[in-house]
Design a protein around this motif. Structure first.
Motif, mmCIF file in Angstrom:
data_model
loop_
_atom_site.group_PDB
_atom_site.id
_atom_site.type_symbol
_atom_site.label_atom_id
_atom_site.label_comp_id
_atom_site.label_asym_id
_atom_site.label_seq_id
_atom_site.Cartn_x
_atom_site.Cartn_y
_atom_site.Cartn_z
ATOM 1 N N ASN A 125 0.828 -1.213 0.000
ATOM 2 C CA ASN A 125 0.000 0.000 0.000
ATOM 3 C C ASN A 125 0.859 1.258 0.000
ATOM 4 O O ASN A 125 0.548 2.230 -0.683
ATOM 5 N N GLU A 126 1.942 1.247 0.773
ATOM 6 C CA GLU A 126 2.830 2.409 0.809
ATOM 7 C C GLU A 126 3.526 2.588 -0.530
ATOM 8 O O GLU A 126 3.717 3.697 -1.000
ATOM 9 N N LEU A 127 3.912 1.483 -1.147
ATOM 10 C CA LEU A 127 4.575 1.553 -2.452
ATOM 11 C C LEU A 127 3.635 2.111 -3.515
ATOM 12 O O LEU A 127 4.046 2.885 -4.368
ATOM 13 N N LYS A 128 2.354 1.756 -3.441
ATOM 14 C CA LYS A 128 1.375 2.271 -4.400
ATOM 15 C C LYS A 128 1.298 3.793 -4.347
ATOM 16 O O LYS A 128 1.095 4.444 -5.356
ATOM 17 N N LYS A 129 1.481 4.350 -3.158
ATOM 18 C CA LYS A 129 1.412 5.807 -3.000
ATOM 19 C C LYS A 129 2.575 6.512 -3.684
ATOM 20 O O LYS A 129 2.439 7.626 -4.163
ATOM 21 N N SER B 201 4.675 -1.021 -7.900
ATOM 22 C CA SER B 201 3.781 -1.891 -7.122
ATOM 23 C C SER B 201 3.098 -2.915 -8.029
ATOM 24 O O SER B 201 2.958 -4.077 -7.661
ATOM 25 N N LYS B 202 2.690 -2.507 -9.234
ATOM 26 C CA LYS B 202 2.089 -3.452 -10.185
ATOM 27 C C LYS B 202 3.115 -4.482 -10.639
ATOM 28 O O LYS B 202 2.802 -5.666 -10.773
ATOM 29 N N ASN B 203 4.336 -4.044 -10.875
ATOM 30 C CA ASN B 203 5.411 -4.938 -11.293
ATOM 31 C C ASN B 203 5.666 -6.001 -10.214
ATOM 32 O O ASN B 203 5.775 -7.192 -10.508
ATOM 33 N N LEU B 204 5.750 -5.578 -8.942
ATOM 34 C CA LEU B 204 5.982 -6.529 -7.860
ATOM 35 C C LEU B 204 4.814 -7.496 -7.693
ATOM 36 O O LEU B 204 5.014 -8.677 -7.429
ATOM 37 N N LYS B 205 3.610 -7.005 -7.843
ATOM 38 C CA LYS B 205 2.437 -7.865 -7.719
ATOM 39 C C LYS B 205 2.474 -8.963 -8.790
ATOM 40 O O LYS B 205 2.183 -10.124 -8.512
ATOM 41 N N ASN B 206 2.845 -8.595 -10.019
ATOM 42 C CA ASN B 206 2.961 -9.590 -11.089
ATOM 43 C C ASN B 206 4.055 -10.597 -10.790
ATOM 44 O O ASN B 206 3.904 -11.788 -11.056
ATOM 45 N N ARG B 207 5.173 -10.149 -10.235
ATOM 46 C CA ARG B 207 6.262 -11.047 -9.900
ATOM 47 C C ARG B 207 5.857 -12.002 -8.778
ATOM 48 O O ARG B 207 6.261 -13.160 -8.770
ATOM 49 N N GLN B 208 5.045 -11.520 -7.824
ATOM 50 C CA GLN B 208 4.553 -12.395 -6.764
ATOM 51 C C GLN B 208 3.718 -13.526 -7.350
ATOM 52 O O GLN B 208 3.826 -14.669 -6.930
ATOM 53 N N LYS B 209 2.881 -13.204 -8.323
ATOM 54 C CA LYS B 209 2.034 -14.217 -8.952
ATOM 55 C C LYS B 209 2.870 -15.288 -9.640
ATOM 56 O O LYS B 209 2.446 -16.428 -9.775
ATOM 57 N N ILE C 15 10.199 -14.613 -4.827
ATOM 58 C CA ILE C 15 10.251 -14.129 -3.451
ATOM 59 C C ILE C 15 10.488 -12.631 -3.450
ATOM 60 O O ILE C 15 11.350 -12.130 -4.152
ATOM 61 N N ILE C 16 9.693 -11.938 -2.680
ATOM 62 C CA ILE C 16 9.853 -10.498 -2.536
ATOM 63 C C ILE C 16 10.133 -10.220 -1.075
ATOM 64 O O ILE C 16 9.431 -10.711 -0.195
ATOM 65 N N GLY C 17 11.156 -9.450 -0.792
ATOM 66 C CA GLY C 17 11.513 -9.155 0.586
ATOM 67 C C GLY C 17 11.854 -7.705 0.761
ATOM 68 O O GLY C 17 11.884 -6.936 -0.193
ATOM 69 N N VAL C 18 12.105 -7.343 1.997
ATOM 70 C CA VAL C 18 12.470 -5.975 2.323
ATOM 71 C C VAL C 18 13.605 -5.983 3.327
ATOM 72 O O VAL C 18 13.835 -6.963 4.016
#
Length: 56
Positions: A2-6, A12-20, A24-27
């Motif tokens: 949500n913070e990234l979308k802001k 944020s769309k790119n990461l969402k597609n990669r999650q699908k 692995i997505i981390g911070v």
């Protein structure tokens, strides 16, 4: 996410597609020991590693 979308909707769309796709997505979270302890036992934290970085 949500913070990234802001700040960066495209990323944020790119990461969402990669999650699908099963990637692995981390911070990296920085802070004091006390600040990081507030994340303990949170359901969204799947793994954690604490370390230290110091200047010589």
């Amino acid at each position: 996410m949500n913070e990234l979308k802001k700040t960066d909707l495209w990323e944020s769309k790119n990461l969402k597609n990669r999650q699908k796709n099963g990637l692995i997505i981390g911070v990296v979270v920085t802070g004091t020991k006390e600040e990081l302890l507030s994340l303990r036992n949170e359901p969204y934290v799947k793994a954690a590693s604490l370390g230290a970085v110091v200047d010589k």
